[in-house]
Structures are given as C-alpha cells and as structure tokens.
Enzyme design. Structure first.
Site, PDB file in Angstrom:
ATOM      1  N   THR A   1      -4.469  -8.074  10.719  1.00  0.00           N
ATOM      2  CA  THR A   1      -4.814  -6.791  10.083  1.00  0.00           C
ATOM      3  C   THR A   1      -4.243  -5.596  10.843  1.00  0.00           C
ATOM      4  OG1 THR A   1      -6.872  -7.812   9.362  1.00  0.00           O
ATOM      5  CG2 THR A   1      -6.746  -5.424   9.192  1.00  0.00           C
TER       6      THR A   1
ATOM      7  N   PHE B   1     -14.769   2.816   8.328  1.00  0.00           N
ATOM      8  CA  PHE B   1     -13.441   3.162   7.819  1.00  0.00           C
ATOM      9  C   PHE B   1     -13.376   3.203   6.290  1.00  0.00           C
ATOM     10  CE2 PHE B   1     -13.638  -1.425   8.659  1.00  0.00           C
ATOM     11  CZ  PHE B   1     -13.226  -1.971   7.440  1.00  0.00           C
TER      12      PHE B   1
ATOM     13  N   GLU C   1     -10.228 -10.083  -7.192  1.00  0.00           N
ATOM     14  CA  GLU C   1      -9.316  -8.933  -7.059  1.00  0.00           C
ATOM     15  C   GLU C   1      -8.267  -8.847  -8.171  1.00  0.00           C
ATOM     16  OE1 GLU C   1      -7.666  -9.446  -3.128  1.00  0.00           O
ATOM     17  OE2 GLU C   1      -9.548  -8.901  -2.148  1.00  0.00           O
TER      18      GLU C   1
ATOM     19  N   ARG D   1       3.399  -7.243   8.773  1.00  0.00           N
ATOM     20  CA  ARG D   1       2.776  -6.158   9.556  1.00  0.00           C
ATOM     21  C   ARG D   1       3.355  -6.108  10.972  1.00  0.00           C
ATOM     22  NH1 ARG D   1      -3.181  -7.704   7.490  1.00  0.00           N
ATOM     23  NH2 ARG D   1      -3.370  -6.314   5.688  1.00  0.00           N
TER      24      ARG D   1
ATOM     25  N   LYS E   1       0.824  -1.209   0.000  1.00  0.00           N
ATOM     26  CA  LYS E   1       0.000   0.000   0.000  1.00  0.00           C
ATOM     27  C   LYS E   1       0.863   1.267   0.000  1.00  0.00           C
ATOM     28  CE  LYS E   1      -3.726  -2.365   2.465  1.00  0.00           C
ATOM     29  NZ  LYS E   1      -4.544  -2.320   3.707  1.00  0.00           N
TER      30      LYS E   1
ATOM     31  N   HIS F   1      -1.858  -5.543   1.615  1.00  0.00           N
ATOM     32  CA  HIS F   1      -3.124  -6.263   1.482  1.00  0.00           C
ATOM     33  C   HIS F   1      -2.836  -7.597   0.799  1.00  0.00           C
ATOM     34  CE1 HIS F   1      -7.286  -7.180   0.305  1.00  0.00           C
ATOM     35  NE2 HIS F   1      -6.738  -7.586  -0.835  1.00  0.00           N
TER      36      HIS F   1
ATOM     37  N   ARG G   1      -1.062 -14.961   3.679  1.00  0.00           N
ATOM     38  CA  ARG G   1      -1.780 -14.357   4.823  1.00  0.00           C
ATOM     39  C   ARG G   1      -0.971 -14.538   6.113  1.00  0.00           C
ATOM     40  NH1 ARG G   1      -6.329 -11.102   4.241  1.00  0.00           N
ATOM     41  NH2 ARG G   1      -7.317 -12.074   6.051  1.00  0.00           N
TER      42      ARG G   1
ATOM     43  N   ASN H   1      -1.646  -0.146   7.287  1.00  0.00           N
ATOM     44  CA  ASN H   1      -1.130  -1.464   7.687  1.00  0.00           C
ATOM     45  C   ASN H   1      -0.304  -2.112   6.583  1.00  0.00           C
ATOM     46  OD1 ASN H   1      -3.175  -2.140   5.981  1.00  0.00           O
ATOM     47  ND2 ASN H   1      -4.143  -3.619   7.337  1.00  0.00           N
TER      48      ASN H   1
ATOM     49  N   TYR I   1     -12.454  -2.723  -2.807  1.00  0.00           N
ATOM     50  CA  TYR I   1     -12.906  -2.734  -1.409  1.00  0.00           C
ATOM     51  C   TYR I   1     -14.427  -2.717  -1.287  1.00  0.00           C
ATOM     52  CZ  TYR I   1      -8.210  -2.271   0.594  1.00  0.00           C
ATOM     53  OH  TYR I   1      -6.913  -2.507   1.002  1.00  0.00           O
TER      54      TYR I   1
HETATM   55  P1  CMP Z   1      -6.885  -4.828   4.094  1.00  0.00           P
HETATM   56  O1  CMP Z   1      -6.355  -6.196   4.334  1.00  0.00           O
HETATM   57  O2  CMP Z   1      -6.442  -4.119   2.866  1.00  0.00           O
HETATM   58  O3  CMP Z   1      -8.491  -4.899   4.082  1.00  0.00           O
HETATM   59  C1  CMP Z   1      -9.286  -3.789   4.415  1.00  0.00           C
HETATM   60  C2  CMP Z   1      -8.516  -2.651   4.984  1.00  0.00           C
HETATM   61  O4  CMP Z   1      -9.271  -1.699   5.716  1.00  0.00           O
HETATM   62  C3  CMP Z   1      -7.535  -3.196   6.004  1.00  0.00           C
HETATM   63  O5  CMP Z   1      -6.518  -3.915   5.358  1.00  0.00           O
HETATM   64  C4  CMP Z   1      -7.117  -1.906   6.710  1.00  0.00           C
HETATM   65  O6  CMP Z   1      -6.137  -1.203   5.958  1.00  0.00           O
HETATM   66  C5  CMP Z   1      -8.398  -1.073   6.656  1.00  0.00           C
HETATM   67  N1  CMP Z   1      -9.085  -0.966   7.942  1.00  0.00           N
HETATM   68  C6  CMP Z   1      -9.211   0.150   8.677  1.00  0.00           C
HETATM   69  N2  CMP Z   1      -9.926  -0.086   9.780  1.00  0.00           N
HETATM   70  C7  CMP Z   1     -10.284  -1.393   9.764  1.00  0.00           C
HETATM   71  C8  CMP Z   1     -11.030  -2.231  10.636  1.00  0.00           C
HETATM   72  N3  CMP Z   1     -11.572  -1.764  11.762  1.00  0.00           N
HETATM   73  N4  CMP Z   1     -11.182  -3.537  10.309  1.00  0.00           N
HETATM   74  C9  CMP Z   1     -10.647  -4.026   9.157  1.00  0.00           C
HETATM   75  N5  CMP Z   1      -9.931  -3.260   8.283  1.00  0.00           N
HETATM   76  C10 CMP Z   1      -9.738  -1.959   8.580  1.00  0.00           C
END
Ligand code: CMP
Length: 146
Positions: free
Chosen positions: A90, A56, A125, A101, A8, A114, A84, A111, A48
């Site tokens: 996350t 968010f 995707e 991470r 990202k 993805h 993963r 974070n 998304y």
């Molecule tokens: P990603 O794995 O890209 O999937 C969704 C993204 O939303 C996640 O990583 C985070 O960057 C972002 N995000 C922000 N807040 C939350 C949350 N509360 N739960 C899950 N994803 C979140």
C-alpha cells in the site's frame, strides 16, 4: 475470476495509464471493462465504506473524487492475488521495486492504484463502477500460450 482495478487520479494526471495497463496485459491478464471517469462522492463512499471512521477517510475521499480516474475489470486465473502482487504494498515507499507502486509511487496517500483485496471485495466493488453489460467477453489471441 475478476478483480477491480482503479488507476487513481494521480496515475491519470501523471500519465501512467498506459504503463500500468501494460503490466496487466504483459502478465497475461485480460482487461474486460475500462472507463475514464470522475468518481462522485456517493460512489466513493460506497467503494471505501470499509475505511469509514479511519483518520485518512476524508482525505481519501477528497483525493479519489478530485480528478478523473480509470476504472477497469481485469480477469484471469488467480487474478486477485496476481494483481495485488503486481500492484505492491500500500505504501509506495515500502513497495518492492518492480511492482507498480514500487516503481511509480513514494507514499501512502497518492499511491497510484487500487486493486480488490479478495473475491468478496471484487464482487462488492465491481458493480459500483460497471453494469454487467459493460463487462465484455472475448479471448486473447495468445490464450493457448498463457
Ligand atoms: P487503497 O488500496 O485504495 O485502499 C485504501 C486507500 O487509503 C489506500 O489505497 C491509500 O490510498 C489510502 N490510505 C491512506 N492512508 C492509509 C493508511 N494509513 N492505511 C491504508 N490506506 C491508507
């Protein structure tokens, strides 16, 4: 099997691209497509879509479209589960040390990375980021050892 990985905008801005790709290469996975790009809003919304309506969602779209990211397709047996695990939880604050991470991120918003969470997600995707002809076929020289 294939999965989609995004480094990202924070990962690119913090110069973690090489370190992150190395994790996948070192594990024995194969990068079969790779591009640096600025994601437009339309594609970000598609990627998304599952998070639409969540608190968010808007900040997530602003973040993911704010600056260049690196998109890649990673291949290998069980690559979705393996990637993963390498990526970690996350929330970077909760991700185990040793995961991407866990080692490089402290929060849930920025974070760093993805990765598709299922084969179904990967199939949805990958075409958002790559045409089929951009995904290349080759063998790792060490494939017999993997
Ligand atoms: P990603 O794995 O890209 O999937 C969704 C993204 O939303 C996640 O990583 C985070 O960057 C972002 N995000 C922000 N807040 C939350 C949350 N509360 N739960 C899950 N994803 C979140």
């Amino acid at each position: 099997m294939r999965t989609l990985v995004l480094i990202k905008p924070d990962g690119v801005a913090r110069s973690k691209v090489g370190a992150i790709i190395s994790r996948f290469e070192d594990k024995g996975l194969k990068v079969t497509a790779l591009k640096l790009m600025k994601l437009d809003r339309e594609r970000a919304e598609k990627h998304y879509a599952v998070h639409k309506g969540k608190p968010f969602y808007e900040s997530l779209l602003n973040y993911i479209t704010s600056a260049p990211l690196v998109a890649m397709v990673v291949e290998g047996n069980n690559c979705i589960e393996i990637v993963r695990k390498l990526v970690g939880a996350t929330n970077g604050a909760k991700a185990e040390p040793g995961t991407i991470r866990g080692d490089f991120s402290t929060g849930i918003d920025c974070n760093l990375i993805h990765a598709s969470d299922s084969e179904e997600s990967a199939k949805y995707e990958i075409p958002i980021f790559f045409d089929e002809r951009e995904i290349l076929t080759y063998e790792r020289a060490d494939r017999d050892w993997l």
